[in-house]
Structures are given as structure tokens and as C-alpha cells.
Motif scaffolding. Structure first.
Motif, mmCIF file in Angstrom:
data_model
loop_
_atom_site.group_PDB
_atom_site.id
_atom_site.type_symbol
_atom_site.label_atom_id
_atom_site.label_comp_id
_atom_site.label_asym_id
_atom_site.label_seq_id
_atom_site.Cartn_x
_atom_site.Cartn_y
_atom_site.Cartn_z
ATOM 1 N N PHE A 1 -13.299 -10.985 19.284
ATOM 2 C CA PHE A 1 -14.140 -11.720 20.026
ATOM 3 C C PHE A 1 -13.970 -11.117 21.853
ATOM 4 N N CYS A 2 -12.601 -10.614 21.928
ATOM 5 C CA CYS A 2 -12.632 -9.987 23.442
ATOM 6 C C CYS A 2 -13.297 -8.818 23.240
ATOM 7 N N LYS A 3 -13.123 -8.078 22.340
ATOM 8 C CA LYS A 3 -13.855 -6.649 22.097
ATOM 9 C C LYS A 3 -15.334 -7.120 22.324
ATOM 10 N N GLY B 1 -8.612 -15.432 16.023
ATOM 11 C CA GLY B 1 -7.618 -16.213 16.959
ATOM 12 C C GLY B 1 -8.116 -16.320 18.577
ATOM 13 N N HIS B 2 -9.145 -16.707 18.614
ATOM 14 C CA HIS B 2 -9.827 -16.718 19.893
ATOM 15 C C HIS B 2 -10.679 -18.039 19.901
ATOM 16 N N PHE B 3 -10.220 -19.053 20.710
ATOM 17 C CA PHE B 3 -11.086 -20.195 20.555
ATOM 18 C C PHE B 3 -12.726 -20.202 20.445
ATOM 19 N N GLU C 1 -12.606 -16.147 28.572
ATOM 20 C CA GLU C 1 -11.098 -15.799 28.566
ATOM 21 C C GLU C 1 -10.512 -16.105 27.190
ATOM 22 N N HIS C 2 -9.407 -15.478 26.962
ATOM 23 C CA HIS C 2 -9.014 -15.292 25.415
ATOM 24 C C HIS C 2 -7.857 -16.513 25.436
ATOM 25 N N TYR C 3 -8.126 -17.732 24.514
ATOM 26 C CA TYR C 3 -7.146 -18.682 24.323
ATOM 27 C C TYR C 3 -7.225 -18.888 23.053
HETATM 28 ZN ZN ZN Z 1 -9.872 -12.904 22.404
#
Ligand code: ZN
Ligand code: AMP
Length: 139
Positions: free
Chosen positions: A8-10, A98-100, A47-49
Motif C-alpha cells: 500500500f505504501c508503494k 500490514g498497512h491499516f 502514513e504507514h500504520y
Molecule cells: Zn504501508
């Protein structure tokens, strides 16, 4: 905050393509790549949580408010008959990324999305013990 190994960050960085439904300062909302039903979307904080345990309260509140706004509009747009909002924490609970994220799953009469669980029965003695334990151990 960004995690190099997080899909998801990607997506948020534009390194992986996605179908964007909505975006604001805090969240991106995309179509789920493996939809339970037509229009299944994910609210993803920028943001990554890892999960709801890690997500700051303010963002948790905003995510749910955004969910309400979106399903209110999307119900008419999609012509669905209801919505499930689903949010998994931990592999045992079905979390695979593992990203909310908060799932917005439109429901259509007769769909076979298969969400749900087998209902057990609440044992009164165990319920009372549980309430006692919670009262004792909750701040
Ligand atoms: Zn992430
Ligand atoms: P969960 O099992 O609650 O962690 O949900 C993760 C969701 O992310 C699943 O419904 C997947 O279909 C979805 N997903 C995984 N990779 C992608 C991707 N690249 N784009 C959109 N959705 C994805």
C-alpha cells in the motif's frame, strides 16, 4: 512514514498502479484488486500504520467519518442495497496487508460475498466472568 516492503505504501507512492476512488490529505481510497463485490474499496491512510492498534485515534475517527460519507454517496451511485465496513487486525483475523485499511464492501441483494460468521451461544456464567474480568482490568 513509509515502509519499503509495503504494497500500500508503494501504491501511495505511485510505484504500483491502482484505481483511485477518492483522495484527501490523510487518505487514499482505491478499488480492492480482489473485490468481494462490485465497488469494493479500501480506505488507506497515507502514513504507514500496521493496524488499528497502531493507528492514531484522530486518524481512526477520520477513517470512519470518511467511510460514512463515501458509503452515503456510493450507495446511490452503485445501486447497492447495503454496506459492510470491515477492518482486519492480525493474520488470525484475516489481515493480509500490514498497512491499516478499512474495507467498504457494497452489498447487493442475492450477492454471494459470503461475509459473516457462525453464531455461537453466549454462556451466562462465562459472560458474567468476562464482564467481571473486563471491569477489573480496564483502567
Ligand atoms: Zn504501508
Ligand atoms: P486484508 O485481508 O484485510 O488485509 O485486506 C487486504 C486487501 O488488499 C485484500 O482485499 C486484497 O484484495 C487487497 N489488495 C492486495 N493488493 C492490492 C493491490 N495491489 N491493489 C488493491 N488492492 C489490493
Amino acid at each position: 512514514m513509509r515502509d519499503e516492503n509495503c504494497i500500500f505504501c508503494k501504491i501511495l507512492a505511485g510505484d504500483i498502479p491502482s484505481f483511485k476512488v477518492y483522495e484527501d490529505d490523510d487518505f487514499m481510497v482505491i478499488l480492492d484488486a480482489g473485490p468481494a463485490t462490485r465497488g469494493h474499496a479500501l480506505i488507506i491512510p497515507k502514513e504507514h500504520y500496521k493496524d488499528l492498534y497502531e493507528l492514531p485515534e484522530e486518524l481512526a475517527a477520520k477513517a470512519f467519518v470518511l467511510g460514512k460519507k463515501l458509503i452515503t454517496k456510493l450507495t446511490g451511485i452503485l445501486g447497492c442495497d447495503g454496506y459492510n465496513l470491515v477492518q482486519n487486525n492480525g493474520a488470525v483475523a484475516g489481515q493480509t496487508v500490514g498497512h491499516f485499511h478499512l474495507h467498504l464492501i457494497p452489498r447487493y441483494e442475492g450477492d454471494d460475498a459470503g461475509l459473516g460468521w457462525h453464531m455461537g451461544s453466549l454462556d451466562a456464567a462465562d459472560a458474567a466472568a468476562l464482564i467481571d474480568q473486563i471491569k477489573e482490568e480496564m483502567d
